[in-house]
Design a protein around this motif. Sequence first.
Motif, PDB file in Angstrom:
ATOM      1  N   PRO A  78       0.828  -1.204   0.000  1.00  0.00           N
ATOM      2  CA  PRO A  78       0.000   0.000   0.000  1.00  0.00           C
ATOM      3  C   PRO A  78       0.865   1.258   0.000  1.00  0.00           C
ATOM      4  O   PRO A  78       2.097   1.195   0.059  1.00  0.00           O
ATOM      5  CB  PRO A  78      -0.781  -0.111   1.319  1.00  0.00           C
ATOM      6  N   VAL A  79       0.198   2.404  -0.072  1.00  0.00           N
ATOM      7  CA  VAL A  79       0.873   3.692   0.102  1.00  0.00           C
ATOM      8  C   VAL A  79       0.434   4.260   1.447  1.00  0.00           C
ATOM      9  O   VAL A  79      -0.608   3.874   1.993  1.00  0.00           O
ATOM     10  CB  VAL A  79       0.541   4.667  -1.044  1.00  0.00           C
ATOM     11  N   PHE A  80       1.231   5.184   1.990  1.00  0.00           N
ATOM     12  CA  PHE A  80       0.991   5.636   3.349  1.00  0.00           C
ATOM     13  C   PHE A  80       1.072   7.159   3.452  1.00  0.00           C
ATOM     14  O   PHE A  80       1.847   7.795   2.734  1.00  0.00           O
ATOM     15  CB  PHE A  80       2.016   5.008   4.305  1.00  0.00           C
ATOM     16  N   GLY A 119       8.428  -1.241  13.082  1.00  0.00           N
ATOM     17  CA  GLY A 119       8.973  -2.279  12.234  1.00  0.00           C
ATOM     18  C   GLY A 119      10.484  -2.206  12.213  1.00  0.00           C
ATOM     19  O   GLY A 119      11.078  -1.321  12.834  1.00  0.00           O
ATOM     20  N   PRO A 120      11.126  -3.145  11.530  1.00  0.00           N
ATOM     21  CA  PRO A 120      10.512  -4.203  10.712  1.00  0.00           C
ATOM     22  C   PRO A 120       9.981  -5.357  11.564  1.00  0.00           C
ATOM     23  O   PRO A 120      10.209  -5.389  12.778  1.00  0.00           O
ATOM     24  CB  PRO A 120      11.682  -4.661   9.836  1.00  0.00           C
ATOM     25  N   GLY A 121       9.280  -6.248  10.919  1.00  0.00           N
ATOM     26  CA  GLY A 121       8.819  -7.463  11.572  1.00  0.00           C
ATOM     27  C   GLY A 121       7.427  -7.407  12.159  1.00  0.00           C
ATOM     28  O   GLY A 121       6.990  -8.384  12.783  1.00  0.00           O
ATOM     29  N   CYS A 122       6.701  -6.302  11.980  1.00  0.00           N
ATOM     30  CA  CYS A 122       5.331  -6.241  12.487  1.00  0.00           C
ATOM     31  C   CYS A 122       4.430  -7.127  11.638  1.00  0.00           C
ATOM     32  O   CYS A 122       4.589  -7.216  10.425  1.00  0.00           O
ATOM     33  CB  CYS A 122       4.805  -4.805  12.469  1.00  0.00           C
ATOM     34  N   ASN A 214       5.923  -1.233   9.371  1.00  0.00           N
ATOM     35  CA  ASN A 214       7.165  -1.685   8.734  1.00  0.00           C
ATOM     36  C   ASN A 214       7.722  -0.624   7.792  1.00  0.00           C
ATOM     37  O   ASN A 214       8.944  -0.432   7.711  1.00  0.00           O
ATOM     38  CB  ASN A 214       6.909  -2.994   7.987  1.00  0.00           C
ATOM     39  N   HIS A 215       6.839   0.073   7.088  1.00  0.00           N
ATOM     40  CA  HIS A 215       7.268   1.178   6.226  1.00  0.00           C
ATOM     41  C   HIS A 215       7.935   2.274   7.047  1.00  0.00           C
ATOM     42  O   HIS A 215       9.036   2.756   6.699  1.00  0.00           O
ATOM     43  CB  HIS A 215       6.061   1.738   5.483  1.00  0.00           C
ATOM     44  N   LEU A 216       7.303   2.676   8.142  1.00  0.00           N
ATOM     45  CA  LEU A 216       7.881   3.735   8.982  1.00  0.00           C
ATOM     46  C   LEU A 216       9.193   3.280   9.609  1.00  0.00           C
ATOM     47  O   LEU A 216      10.125   4.081   9.760  1.00  0.00           O
ATOM     48  CB  LEU A 216       6.890   4.144  10.068  1.00  0.00           C
ATOM     49  N   LYS A 222       8.264   5.396  14.071  1.00  0.00           N
ATOM     50  CA  LYS A 222       7.405   4.370  14.656  1.00  0.00           C
ATOM     51  C   LYS A 222       5.987   4.903  14.774  1.00  0.00           C
ATOM     52  O   LYS A 222       5.727   6.107  14.586  1.00  0.00           O
ATOM     53  CB  LYS A 222       7.926   3.974  16.036  1.00  0.00           C
ATOM     54  N   LEU A 223       5.056   4.008  15.091  1.00  0.00           N
ATOM     55  CA  LEU A 223       3.688   4.384  15.419  1.00  0.00           C
ATOM     56  C   LEU A 223       3.607   4.471  16.944  1.00  0.00           C
ATOM     57  O   LEU A 223       3.617   3.446  17.623  1.00  0.00           O
ATOM     58  CB  LEU A 223       2.701   3.340  14.895  1.00  0.00           C
TER      59      LEU A 223
END
Length: 261
Positions: A78-80, A119-122, A214-216, A222-223
């Motif tokens: 997706p795009v974010f 992320g990564p790994g979420c 993961n993108h962030l 991070k979120l």
Amino acid sequence: MVSEEIIERFAQHLDTCAQEARDTPKITDDCPELDWDDAYRIQERLRARQLARGARLIGYKAGLTSYAKMRQMGVETPVFGYLLDTFSVPASGTCKTNELIHPKVEPEIVFVLKADLQGPGCHIGTVLAATDFVLPGIEVIDSRYRDFKFDLKSVIADNTSAARFVVGGKPLSVRGVDLRTLGIVLEKNGTPVAFGAGAAVLGHPAAAVAALANHLGQRGEKLPAGSLILSGGITEAVTVIKGDHVTLHVQEMGSVSLHFV
């Protein structure tokens, strides 16, 4: 990668178009050499300009979350984009069409986090463990590009067409709930115009949140706990005009509405 001067120029241009509710041809017409990282750099500069005016970052959004749409557009993720407090409309509130260019609405499942996600790994399990609750939400998208015509790099730079959003209804814990099978009905002026279920978003709405985290993470972000996340449109976007009243009903979560004036 294009120069910092070009990045800043496009960010200023898109910011001005949004402020003036004025459309523009897609930016890759002027700069076809833009790559994916350039597009996100423009988005980051756009965000910085808005924050400098006093807006507050409150969350993020995922777009292009349908597998069929991704295949159509030739992408694998997706795009974010980001969400500011200035985008928020109160539940049952009004949205001013004179501040927008050509608005459309999308029904969404909205996540509110109780713990950081990075992320990564979420994955889906990681997201659900970090989720406080979910809510119904309506996103108002409003591309700054003329006739809603753009390519993916242009739309990323334009913060994935983010404009306004509303959340409401009844907060729902994700424990024991299958978000894939939650049904939704979107009504415009009392008439159902779109139907769907959570599985339309990457097979599971939490998969979109995981992809966002993961993108962030790749960009050193991070979120944070407390973030509000629009997980992506469950149906195709529906065009709205002045006078329209839109209501979203989500199974087990009640409804949320928005009036366009």
